[in-house]
Design a protein around this motif. Structure first.
Motif, short mmCIF file in Angstrom:
data_model
loop_
_atom_site.label_atom_id
_atom_site.label_comp_id
_atom_site.label_asym_id
_atom_site.label_seq_id
_atom_site.Cartn_x
_atom_site.Cartn_y
_atom_site.Cartn_z
N VAL A 1 0.87 -1.19 0.00
CA VAL A 1 0.00 0.00 0.00
C VAL A 1 0.89 1.23 0.00
N CYS A 2 0.82 1.99 -1.08
CA CYS A 2 1.77 3.10 -1.25
C CYS A 2 1.12 4.47 -1.24
N HIS A 3 -0.17 4.59 -1.03
CA HIS A 3 -0.78 5.91 -1.02
C HIS A 3 -0.57 6.55 0.35
N ASN A 4 0.03 7.75 0.37
CA ASN A 4 0.37 8.44 1.61
C ASN A 4 1.24 7.55 2.50
N SER A 5 2.26 6.95 1.90
CA SER A 5 3.08 5.96 2.60
C SER A 5 4.44 6.54 2.98
N THR A 6 5.02 5.93 4.03
CA THR A 6 6.38 6.25 4.43
C THR A 6 7.32 5.07 4.16
N ASN A 7 6.89 4.15 3.30
CA ASN A 7 7.69 2.97 2.96
C ASN A 7 8.60 3.30 1.78
N PRO A 8 9.91 3.19 1.93
CA PRO A 8 10.81 3.51 0.81
C PRO A 8 10.59 2.64 -0.41
N ALA A 9 9.97 1.47 -0.24
CA ALA A 9 9.72 0.59 -1.38
C ALA A 9 8.73 1.20 -2.36
N CYS A 10 8.01 2.24 -1.96
CA CYS A 10 7.02 2.87 -2.83
C CYS A 10 7.64 3.85 -3.82
N GLY A 11 8.93 4.10 -3.73
CA GLY A 11 9.59 4.94 -4.71
C GLY A 11 9.58 6.41 -4.33
N PRO A 12 9.98 7.27 -5.26
CA PRO A 12 10.09 8.71 -4.98
C PRO A 12 8.74 9.33 -4.64
N PHE A 13 8.79 10.35 -3.81
CA PHE A 13 7.59 11.08 -3.41
C PHE A 13 7.02 11.87 -4.59
#
Length: 275
Positions: free
Chosen positions: A134-146
């Protein structure tokens, strides 16, 4: 001439069974009778032996699965046959089985047996369920660049101007500078004032720094107001006053903007300004 005992015949032979005639005829008859009796004894003994073997095999045959037909084991001899029925035994079916066939030879009879061996079902490999990322509004680096998603609207610039900025002042006299500002899509974020001509910059803050992947942009919000600055000059001269205003203190805010304005003032030493 051989005796009856030498011919293998019992001494109590019934003389009526012999056709007494010439000595050669009597000898031939005795030999024939002896062979017949020995053959009969041999057949009888063979039949008894085969029956015994069949009876010994019966417990093993009782463990065999029932094939649905009436299986029989037949022991044959020259003048008699003995039939032994094989007991039927029902073995529960297994999911996976392998058949093992065994053949046992009993004299002239062949017995086939089948043994059902339970098969071994392979153990399935354990499955591991991985939760979706789950990458929406995430702090997980696996989600890629902001990034902002959806893209925010166009950024409207902040505007500022002096509403009060004296052109002259006296050394030691307090001077007031008034600035009005407005921003159609963002609120006040910060300011900087310089009376000696120093260049100013926007002291924004990169916060938060742990955002990754798509983030929902903030809503646009209009801002505006008045800023007042006071300054006392301690020496005569010409000065450049600089003011920097910026909306929102976050550097990557989608509606943050900045305005830079300046004014010039001449400061004189004592007396009336301009005298």
């Amino acid at each position: 001439m051989p005796s009856l005992d030498e011919l293998g015949l019992p001494l109590d032979i019934d003389e009526t069974t012999l056709d007494v005639g010439a000595p050669d005829d009597v000898l031939a008859a005795v030999k024939t009778e002896g062979r017949r009796r020995r053959a009969r004894r041999h057949r009888r003994n063979t039949a008894i032996a085969m029956l015994g073997v069949a009876l010994l095999a019966a417990p093993a045959l009782a463990l065999l699965p029932d094939s649905g037909d009436d299986d029989q084991v037949t022991v044959a001899s020259d003048d008699a046959s003995t039939t032994t029925e094989r007991p039927s035994t029902t073995v529960p079916a297994t999911t996976e089985t392998s058949a093992v066939s065994t053949e046992t030879t009993l004299g002239v009879a062949t017995v086939e047996t089948a043994t059902t061996v339970p098969g071994t079902r392979p153990t399935p490999a354990p499955t591991t369920t991985v939760p979706p990322l789950v990458c929406h509004n995430s702090t997980n680096p696996a989600c890629g660049p902001f990034r902002w998603e959806p893209a925010p609207g166009p950024n409207q610039p902040l505007s500022a101007s002096f509403t009060s900025a004296p052109a002259q002042a006296v050394v030691g006299e307090e001077v007031t500078f008034v600035v009005d500002w407005s921003d159609p899509d963002d609120v006040f974020g910060g300011e900087a004032f310089s009376s000696d001509g120093s260049a100013l910059g926007r002291p924004c803050v990169a916060y938060p720094s742990n955002r990754y992947g798509p983030w929902t942009p903030p809503a646009a919000q209009a801002g505006g107001g008045t800023r007042i600055y006071r300054q006392t000059f301690t020496a005569p001269g010409t000065y450049t006053v600089n003011v920097d205003l910026y909306s929102n203190g976050e550097c990557d805010h989608p509606y943050a903007s900045e305005a830079h304005i300046s004014a010039t003032i001449t400061v004189v030493d004592g007396g009336t300004p301009g005298a």
